[in-house]
Design a protein around this motif. Sequence first.
Motif, PDB file in Angstrom:
ATOM      1  N   LEU A 385       0.835  -1.205   0.000  1.00 14.28           N
ATOM      2  CA  LEU A 385       0.000   0.000   0.000  1.00 14.28           C
ATOM      3  C   LEU A 385       0.869   1.254   0.000  1.00 14.28           C
ATOM      4  O   LEU A 385       0.619   2.205  -0.769  1.00 14.28           O
ATOM      5  CB  LEU A 385      -0.916  -0.008   1.226  1.00 14.28           C
ATOM      6  N   LEU A 386       1.894   1.267   0.853  1.00 12.29           N
ATOM      7  CA  LEU A 386       2.767   2.435   0.955  1.00 12.29           C
ATOM      8  C   LEU A 386       3.578   2.634  -0.323  1.00 12.29           C
ATOM      9  O   LEU A 386       3.777   3.769  -0.781  1.00 12.29           O
ATOM     10  CB  LEU A 386       3.707   2.286   2.156  1.00 12.29           C
ATOM     11  N   GLN A 387       4.046   1.529  -0.922  1.00 16.06           N
ATOM     12  CA  GLN A 387       4.816   1.619  -2.162  1.00 16.06           C
ATOM     13  C   GLN A 387       3.957   2.177  -3.294  1.00 16.06           C
ATOM     14  O   GLN A 387       4.404   3.018  -4.092  1.00 16.06           O
ATOM     15  CB  GLN A 387       5.347   0.240  -2.542  1.00 16.06           C
ATOM     16  N   GLU A 388       2.707   1.725  -3.310  1.00 17.99           N
ATOM     17  CA  GLU A 388       1.777   2.217  -4.344  1.00 17.99           C
ATOM     18  C   GLU A 388       1.515   3.705  -4.149  1.00 17.99           C
ATOM     19  O   GLU A 388       1.457   4.477  -5.115  1.00 17.99           O
ATOM     20  CB  GLU A 388       0.464   1.429  -4.259  1.00 17.99           C
ATOM     21  N   PHE A 389       1.361   4.138  -2.895  1.00 18.50           N
ATOM     22  CA  PHE A 389       1.123   5.549  -2.602  1.00 18.50           C
ATOM     23  C   PHE A 389       2.290   6.400  -3.090  1.00 18.50           C
ATOM     24  O   PHE A 389       2.105   7.446  -3.733  1.00 18.50           O
ATOM     25  CB  PHE A 389       0.927   5.737  -1.096  1.00 18.50           C
ATOM     26  N   SER A 391       4.484   5.675  -5.427  1.00 18.66           N
ATOM     27  CA  SER A 391       4.531   5.634  -6.889  1.00 18.66           C
ATOM     28  C   SER A 391       3.564   6.651  -7.487  1.00 18.66           C
ATOM     29  O   SER A 391       3.879   7.308  -8.480  1.00 18.66           O
ATOM     30  CB  SER A 391       4.183   4.232  -7.387  1.00 18.66           C
ATOM     31  N   HIS A 392       2.382   6.756  -6.900  1.00 18.12           N
ATOM     32  CA  HIS A 392       1.394   7.737  -7.387  1.00 18.12           C
ATOM     33  C   HIS A 392       1.848   9.158  -7.120  1.00 18.12           C
ATOM     34  O   HIS A 392       1.586  10.062  -7.921  1.00 18.12           O
ATOM     35  CB  HIS A 392       0.026   7.498  -6.733  1.00 18.12           C
ATOM     36  N   GLN A 393       2.505   9.352  -5.966  1.00 21.21           N
ATOM     37  CA  GLN A 393       2.984  10.691  -5.632  1.00 21.21           C
ATOM     38  C   GLN A 393       4.142  11.125  -6.498  1.00 21.21           C
ATOM     39  O   GLN A 393       4.297  12.304  -6.825  1.00 21.21           O
ATOM     40  CB  GLN A 393       3.419  10.721  -4.156  1.00 21.21           C
TER      41      GLN A 393
END
Length: 397
Positions: A385-389, A391-393
């Motif tokens: 979840l944190l890695q995906e966040f 990546s989006h940022q």
Amino acid sequence: QFTTRVVSCRAAELRPEAGGEPVRGFQVVLEDTILFPEGGGQPDDRGLIGDVPVLRVSRRGSEAVHFVPAALEPGAEVLLSLDWERRFDHMQQHSGQHLISAIAEQMFGFKTTSWELGRQRSVIELDSPLVTAEQVEALEKSVNEKIRDRVPVTVRELAADDPEIETVRSRGLPDDHAGPVRVVDIKGIDSNLCCGTHVSNLSDLQVIKLLGVEKGKKNKTNLVFLAGNRVLKSMEQSHSTEKALTSLLKNGPGEHVEAVKRLQSSVKLLQKNNLNLLRDIAVLIARDFKNKPAPKQLFVLHRKEGDSEFMNIIANEIGTEETLLFLTVGDEKEAGLFLLAGPVEAVENLGPRVAELLGGKGAGKRGRFQGKAAKMSRRGEVQALLQEFISHQNPGA
């Protein structure tokens, strides 16, 4: 045992004493009974009606109501059997209470305001704000002298309007009482209105042990005691514990307390040293991360040994302006603690979602969200979840 007849049987429910779902069964009234219904500070008897166990006996007016798990036919003749071990235990505790209360009032003027016959120990509430250890010792000596004197205990009945009732010790009658009044006499020591079951001679009490006093309600003191077989059982338990400690501590019973004190001191010193080492490790982990040529935007760490301070030291050392930190301590597959630290907006957004994934609860402010986790095995999902966040940022990251 006692032979009687079933008068009535109706479906009912019983709430277990320990709580939980109600038990379905039947309320049975007999022509007469030898099972005591709970009342007067004394628990109820147990036994059998035929081969059907009696799970509770309560009073309904002048009737004793027996709760059983199976229906019984009204009019049927039945054999009622009493659980004697339970009954005799209650007899010993109840007669013991009468004796203790009477002698406490004679010796020190302490009146008994209530009492409770517990499963492990019994308690007498004395109308005094203070009972000294010396008074307890003297009281115990006196009641045991009466037991050795083999004083008889008798029961008689008086008419409700008999003037002699005024001279008998009493805490009052139930509002729905009808008929004669029952008096329990300890010869030359006490006369007391009582509905309970008692021994026929103080010698049946064997021995009484006063365990001491506890602070009671306002201006009251609770006196804790054991009578009869409960004293023997307590001695057996204490002896078993003593033998186990002797084996573990490798010394005699007289040295147990000092041995435990030494162990406590050692444990406290080890805990202090362990905490200092954990703090040093936390600082080293954080500095190692900061000294890497290209610091990452996400830092994840799990350590079985650790606490909230361990995680916060790492967060403080690394700083949270640019890096998102996810730290956990505790058992890898069970429960533990977690900390999410980083940019304020990111933590506010992600904190509750992290807690939900870990099956826990938490709270946060100023770029930190921490709490308890019930499902540490889901740390990988949090990391994803944190890695995906991130990546989006930062699509180029």
